[in-house]
Design a protein around this motif. Structure first.
Motif, short mmCIF file in Angstrom:
data_model
loop_
_atom_site.label_atom_id
_atom_site.label_comp_id
_atom_site.label_asym_id
_atom_site.label_seq_id
_atom_site.Cartn_x
_atom_site.Cartn_y
_atom_site.Cartn_z
N HIS A 54 0.81 -1.23 0.00
CA HIS A 54 0.00 0.00 0.00
C HIS A 54 0.84 1.27 0.00
O HIS A 54 0.30 2.37 -0.13
N GLY A 55 2.12 1.14 0.20
CA GLY A 55 2.98 2.31 0.26
C GLY A 55 4.19 2.05 1.13
O GLY A 55 4.36 0.95 1.69
N SER A 56 5.03 3.07 1.26
CA SER A 56 6.29 2.90 2.00
C SER A 56 6.44 4.00 3.04
O SER A 56 6.11 5.17 2.79
N VAL A 57 6.92 3.62 4.21
CA VAL A 57 7.09 4.56 5.31
C VAL A 57 8.47 4.35 5.92
O VAL A 57 8.89 3.20 6.14
N VAL A 58 9.16 5.46 6.20
CA VAL A 58 10.49 5.41 6.80
C VAL A 58 10.47 6.15 8.14
O VAL A 58 9.86 7.22 8.24
N PHE A 59 11.13 5.57 9.14
CA PHE A 59 11.28 6.22 10.44
C PHE A 59 12.77 6.49 10.65
O PHE A 59 13.58 5.56 10.64
N SER A 60 13.10 7.75 10.88
CA SER A 60 14.53 8.11 10.99
C SER A 60 15.14 7.65 12.30
O SER A 60 16.36 7.49 12.39
N GLY A 61 14.32 7.45 13.34
CA GLY A 61 14.90 7.31 14.67
C GLY A 61 15.62 8.60 15.03
O GLY A 61 15.32 9.66 14.48
N ASP A 62 16.56 8.51 15.97
CA ASP A 62 17.34 9.69 16.35
C ASP A 62 18.61 9.71 15.51
O ASP A 62 19.38 8.74 15.50
#
Ligand SMILES: [Zn+2]
Ligand SMILES: [Zn+2]
Length: 375
Positions: A251-259
């Motif tokens: 359904h799509g792509s999501v990125v989490f940078s963290g710290d």
């Protein structure tokens, strides 16, 4: 930004959005997407598709009355994966309308207190629950392996624990409660609710505690029917390993940078993603807190100035950037209006043509693959 060139700030947009839906929280939106695209109503996400829910948006360990600790949830096909478990993560998970049986996994970006303090609360509380209050199946947990450096806390010997060992030790530390519950035939061992995995950087990356985030290609962490998860190392002071995660779904792509301090690894990982959830630091706001200069210098060198977010979004060509992990998180110190202006200015300077969203506790953002959005 989606506004016509030369248009002054998005006051026109904001007013339009607020008129469009009083129930939706228009304030976090800086672009021209409908307000209904992001809400913090707390209603449960649907059983299909993909959405991001910000459970808590505060950056750093000191607890605040007005923001919960950093934690986010990704819901795909009705199953939820929690990314970082800051203070109040369990509470916010439930307030967001998410159910314990829908929890499928937890990903920890790094082992700083503000990202893990409520991690073990999930299995410990679920082990004393049953049915709709507990887990349906064991959940998959992914987090950093040991840094390999010696622990310096009182009574410690050997290297600092990674995620597997930290979880094992938490199980030992809290053994009394499940033992009592099991004696009463009302509980289970929390360890049976978890499959825990240490995420280790690929050996070819040449990473170490003294070279914590060399430029690298993303590597695969896991893959299942919902998604493929990849990661890169990110620079975050003495912390090693510290990861950013990317979730690619149908359904799509999501990125989490963290710290993270600014790094080309984030640009590589987030390339063409639909959503990038990125930490945000406002150094001038930090300076008003009366912190020692050495601490201010440390924080600014290990995080990302909000002024950089437009460039990062533009260079990685993401559709939407969502700011979170606010430093400082006190709205009395840095009001939402200021964050909004900083994000807008940053996007303008970088010529970012996507959408900037100011994160907020319990903000939900449905995610659609770019090009498939209804307009
Ligand atoms: Zn943090
Ligand atoms: Zn941190």
């Amino acid at each position: 930004m989606c506004e016509p060139p030369g248009e002054p700030t998005s006051r026109r947009t904001m007013l339009g959005a607020m008129t469009a839906s009083a129930a939706a929280v228009a304030l976090p939106l800086l672009g021209t997407e409908p307000a209904a695209a992001a809400t913090n109503t707390g209603s449960a996400p649907s059983g299909t598709g993909l959405s991001v829910t910000l459970l808590g948006t505060n950056g750093g360990p000191p607890p605040l009355a007005t923001r919960y600790g950093i934690s986010s949830a990704l819901t795909v096909n009705g199953r939820t994966y929690v990314i970082d478990c800051g203070r109040g993560a369990v509470t916010q998970y439930l307030r967001a309308g998410l159910s314990m049986p829908s929890l499928a996994g937890i990903f920890l970006t790094h082992l700083h207190a503000d990202h893990i303090v409520d991690y073990y609360s999930f299995p410990l509380l679920a082990a004393g629950a049953s049915g709709a209050q507990g887990f349906q199946n064991p959940i998959e947990v992914y987090g950093p392996g040991s840094a390999g450096i010696a622990s310096t806390v009182t009574g410690a010997s050997g290297p600092v624990p990674g995620t597997v060992e930290m979880t094992r030790l938490a199980g030992q530390a809290y053994a009394a409660s499940p033992t009592f519950f099991m004696a009463e035939h009302a509980g289970i061992d929390p360890a049976t609710l978890l499959h825990v995995h240490d995420v280790l950087p690929p050996s070819g990356a040449g990473a170490s505690a003294t070279n914590s985030a060399p430029t690298m290609a993303p590597f695969t962490v896991m893959e299942n029917d919902d998604m493929k998860v990849t990661a890169v190392l990110v620079p975050h002071g003495a912390v090693f390993p510290a990861y950013a995660y990317r979730f690619d779904t149908d359904h799509g792509s999501v990125v989490f940078s963290g710290d993270t301090a600014p790094t080309p690894n984030i640009i590589t990982l987030a390339a063409h993603a639909d959503v990038l959830v990125h930490e945000a630091l406002y150094p001038a706001g930090l300076a008003t807190l009366g912190l020692p200069q050495a601490l201010i210098d440390h924080i600014t060198s290990t995080h990302t100035d909000v002024a950089q977010l437009g460039r990062i979004a533009a260079e990685s060509d993401v559709g939407t950037l969502v700011a979170t992990h606010f430093g400082p998180g006190q709205q009395t110190v840095v009001p939402d209006a200021t964050w909004r202006r900083l994000l807008r200015d940053s996007a303008r300077r970088a010529g970012f043509g996507g959408r900037m969203v100011l994160g907020a506790d319990l903000l939900r953002l449905p995610v659609q693959r770019r090009g498939s959005r209804r307009s």
